[in-house]
Design a protein around this motif. Sequence first.
Motif, short mmCIF file in Angstrom:
data_model
loop_
_atom_site.label_atom_id
_atom_site.label_comp_id
_atom_site.label_asym_id
_atom_site.label_seq_id
_atom_site.Cartn_x
_atom_site.Cartn_y
_atom_site.Cartn_z
N GLU A 301 5.11 1.58 -4.31
CA GLU A 301 4.13 2.52 -3.76
C GLU A 301 3.22 1.85 -2.75
O GLU A 301 2.88 2.43 -1.70
N ALA A 302 2.82 0.60 -3.03
CA ALA A 302 1.93 -0.11 -2.11
C ALA A 302 2.64 -0.44 -0.80
O ALA A 302 2.05 -0.34 0.28
N VAL A 303 3.91 -0.81 -0.89
CA VAL A 303 4.67 -1.09 0.34
C VAL A 303 4.79 0.17 1.19
O VAL A 303 4.65 0.12 2.43
N GLU A 304 5.05 1.31 0.54
CA GLU A 304 5.12 2.56 1.29
C GLU A 304 3.77 2.92 1.89
O GLU A 304 3.70 3.48 2.99
N LYS A 319 -5.95 -6.88 1.54
CA LYS A 319 -6.58 -6.77 0.22
C LYS A 319 -7.58 -5.64 0.18
O LYS A 319 -7.66 -4.89 -0.81
N GLU A 320 -8.39 -5.47 1.22
CA GLU A 320 -9.36 -4.37 1.24
C GLU A 320 -8.67 -3.02 1.17
O GLU A 320 -9.11 -2.12 0.44
N ARG A 321 -7.57 -2.86 1.87
CA ARG A 321 -6.84 -1.59 1.83
C ARG A 321 -6.25 -1.34 0.45
O ARG A 321 -6.29 -0.21 -0.07
N LEU A 322 -5.72 -2.38 -0.19
CA LEU A 322 -5.14 -2.20 -1.52
C LEU A 322 -6.20 -1.92 -2.57
O LEU A 322 -5.99 -1.09 -3.47
N MET A 323 -7.35 -2.60 -2.51
CA MET A 323 -8.42 -2.35 -3.47
C MET A 323 -8.98 -0.94 -3.32
O MET A 323 -9.34 -0.29 -4.32
N LEU A 360 -2.85 -3.76 -13.16
CA LEU A 360 -2.60 -4.59 -12.00
C LEU A 360 -3.62 -5.71 -11.92
O LEU A 360 -4.68 -5.64 -12.54
N SER A 361 -3.27 -6.72 -11.18
CA SER A 361 -4.17 -7.85 -10.96
C SER A 361 -4.14 -8.20 -9.47
O SER A 361 -3.33 -7.68 -8.69
N VAL A 362 -5.05 -9.10 -9.10
CA VAL A 362 -5.09 -9.53 -7.71
C VAL A 362 -3.79 -10.26 -7.34
O VAL A 362 -3.35 -10.21 -6.18
N LEU A 363 -3.19 -10.89 -8.33
CA LEU A 363 -1.90 -11.54 -8.06
C LEU A 363 -0.83 -10.53 -7.66
O LEU A 363 0.02 -10.82 -6.81
N ASP A 364 -0.89 -9.33 -8.26
CA ASP A 364 0.05 -8.28 -7.85
C ASP A 364 -0.20 -7.87 -6.41
O ASP A 364 0.75 -7.62 -5.64
N PHE A 365 -1.49 -7.77 -6.02
CA PHE A 365 -1.80 -7.47 -4.62
C PHE A 365 -1.25 -8.55 -3.70
O PHE A 365 -0.71 -8.26 -2.62
N VAL A 368 2.43 -8.09 -3.22
CA VAL A 368 2.70 -7.05 -2.23
C VAL A 368 2.52 -7.59 -0.81
O VAL A 368 3.35 -7.35 0.09
N TYR A 369 1.44 -8.35 -0.61
CA TYR A 369 1.19 -8.93 0.72
C TYR A 369 2.32 -9.90 1.10
O TYR A 369 2.82 -9.87 2.25
N ASP A 370 2.74 -10.73 0.14
CA ASP A 370 3.83 -11.66 0.43
C ASP A 370 5.12 -10.92 0.78
O ASP A 370 5.85 -11.33 1.70
N GLN A 371 5.40 -9.85 0.07
CA GLN A 371 6.62 -9.09 0.35
C GLN A 371 6.57 -8.46 1.72
O GLN A 371 7.56 -8.49 2.48
#
Length: 641
Positions: A301-304, A319-323, A360-365, A368-371
Motif C-alpha cells: 500500500e505504501a509503494v502504491e 518519512k514525513e509522507r509515510l508518517m 508498523l515501525s520506523v524500520l518498516d518505513f 519501504v524507502y529502500d524498496q
Amino acid sequence: MNGSKEGIQSPLSFHETSTTAWIEYTSPDGRAYYYNRNTKTTTWEKPDELKTPQERDSVWREYSKDGRPYWYNTVTKKSTWTRPDVFKSQSTTIVQPHANTNISRDTSRPPRATSSRSKSPTRNQQSLRQNESRGSRSRPSESSAALVDDHQLPRREYRTAEEAENAFIDMLKRYKVCGDWSWEKMLRAVVNDPDYRALKTLPERKSVFNRYISTAQETEREQREHEKRKQRQDFFAMMDTLPVSEYTRFRKIKHLAKDHAAFCAVPTEKERVQLFEAYMDEHIKQLNDERRKLRSNFVQEAVEELGVLPVSARWKDVKERLMEKFGDRLMPILRSENDQSVSMDTLYYFNDSTDPELGLSVLDFMDVYDQIIADAEKRDLSQRKHEKDLLFRQQRLNREKFQQLLKEHSDQFTPSSTWSEFYPQIKHDPRYLAMLGQPGSTPLDLFWDAIELLSDEFYNERKRLELLMHDNKFSMQVDTSLDSVREFAQKHSTIPESHLGYIYQQLIIKAKRRKEEEEERRLRHRRRLLDDFKYQLYDLEPPLHSDTQWESEHARISALPEFKDIDDEKACREVFDMVMERVRERAQAKARKRRDSEPRKRSRSPVAAVTIAAEDTADKRTRRQSDASNYSSELEEGEMV
C-alpha cells in the motif's frame, strides 16, 4: 534337562514296550523325553533300549527344537534338518493307551530328575500341588491336566481350520491376553482350557498366538496415539482460553490451569511441558505470520501511495509522507492516545493479551524507502544500459560505414600504401568524420587492418603466379619486362590487372635477391679454392724458401690440382706472393730468436738499454702491421701448417 523349565510339561503322548522300563513322553513345546520307571529318572536322549539296530550303530543323534526334529553327527560335529538315510527306513511306533490301561499318577508323570545328565523336563512337585489346590470342580487344574494326554482331556471338535483358529483367538480374548504377554505366560493361563487344543499342533498354536500378539500390539499403539491426540487437542483448546503472549512461560500456565480438566488429563509434568512448547511454537508461528502479512500489505500500500520516485529522493521527505499517511498503524509501544510512546513493561502489565509488536515501525518505513529507491535505481540503470546499447550500436554502424569507405578505395591500395597517401582523399568524408572521437578502433587501425588483408591477398596471388611459372618453365630474371609477365598472367591466371604492377616489383626484388645469393655462393667457392691452393703451397716438398721465385717454381706449382681448379694464374700468383711474404717473416723470426739466444755482453749504460728497448718495440709493431695486412676472411695464412 532342567527340571525348572517353564510351562507345564505333560505326557500328552507316550511310548511304552513290554521289554523295557523306558516310557516316551512329549512336552507341551513338542520335545520328546524319556522316563525310566525303575530308576525314576528322565532324559532328553533316546535310550539304547528304544533304539533300532541302525540307530545304535549310527553316528547320528536325533533331537528336536520347537517340535521340529533335527539330527546331530557326533563325528563331524554338524547338525542338519534333513533326516539321514539310516533313519528313513525305520518308523517309530506310537502306542496309544487302551481303555483298560492302568496309568497311575506316579507312573504316567515322571518325577524330578536326580542326576545331572538325566533331568526332568517338568515343573517340581510343589508347583503341581499348588495347582491342584487352586483347581475348581467345573474346571480341571493344570496339574491334573498335566497327568493325562490329549485323548483324556476334553476337546472340542471344529469342522474347519478357520473355526478352530477363531476359537483359539476367542480364548485369548477371554483371558485378556495383551500385546506384552509372552508364550509362557499365556500357556500358564490357558493350558487347561478346552479351546487351547482347538489347534492340534504346537507350531499352529504359536503361529496364531504370534499373529494375535502383533495385532494386539498394533491396536494398543493406535489407542495410545488416539489418546495422545485427544490430550493434545484438549490442551490446545484450553490454552486458547488463557491470556497467552509470545513471552509466556510454563510456570504461569501451570498456575492458571492447575485445576483444569485438560491440564490434569496429561499424566506427567514432562508431557505437559512438551505440549506447552508445541503450542507456543504454533502460536508464535501464527503471530509472526500475522505480523508478516500486515507488514507485506503495508509495504504494498505504501509503494502504491508514494508512486514513482526519482533516485535523488531523500529519506526525510519520504518519512514525513509515510508518517502522515500511516502514523495510526504504528506499534502500540511507539504510540499512545497522547502520541507518547508507551514502554513494553506497562503494556504487558495492564493487558497481557496485547501484542506490542502487532503494527508498523520506523524500520518498516525504511524498508519501504529502500524498496522504492531500489526500484528507482533499477529503472535508472536500465535506462543507462539502453542508452549505452544505442551508443554502442551507433559506433558499430560508424565503423561499418568507414570499412565500406575503405572498400570503395581498395583499387587504389597496395601493400606498400601508407595512411599519409590515403588521408587527403577522405579527410572531408562524413563517414570518416563520424569515426573521430569514438572509443574502440580508430580510422588508422581500420586502415592498417585493410592493408594487412590486402597484403595477404597479394602474397597468395604472387605464390600462385610463381607456381604457374615453374610449371610452365617461365624463368623470371632481373631483366624480365612487365609486358612479358602481364602476358603470361593473362594467359595462365585470373590475377587482376591492377595487382600485376605490385606483384611484378616483388618478383624483380626476389630475382635480384636470388642473383645476389648466387654471386655470394660463387665467391665463397672461389675463396675456398684459393685457401686450398694456399695450404698446398705450405705443404710442398721440398718446401719453399725465402729466396724462392715464381718463375723457378712455376712448373711445379702449375702441376698442382688446386692450381688447375682455380684456372686463374693471376690470382694464383697473388696467393704465391702472400705465402712467400709469410715464409720470409718466419725466417726473420727464427733468425731473430737465434740471435737473441746467443750470449752477449750487456751494456750497463741507461741510454743503450733505452735504445735496445725502442728497437724491440719497433720490431713488434712492424710484425703486427704485417700480420694485419695479410689477414684472410677464412683461415689465416699458414695456420694449418
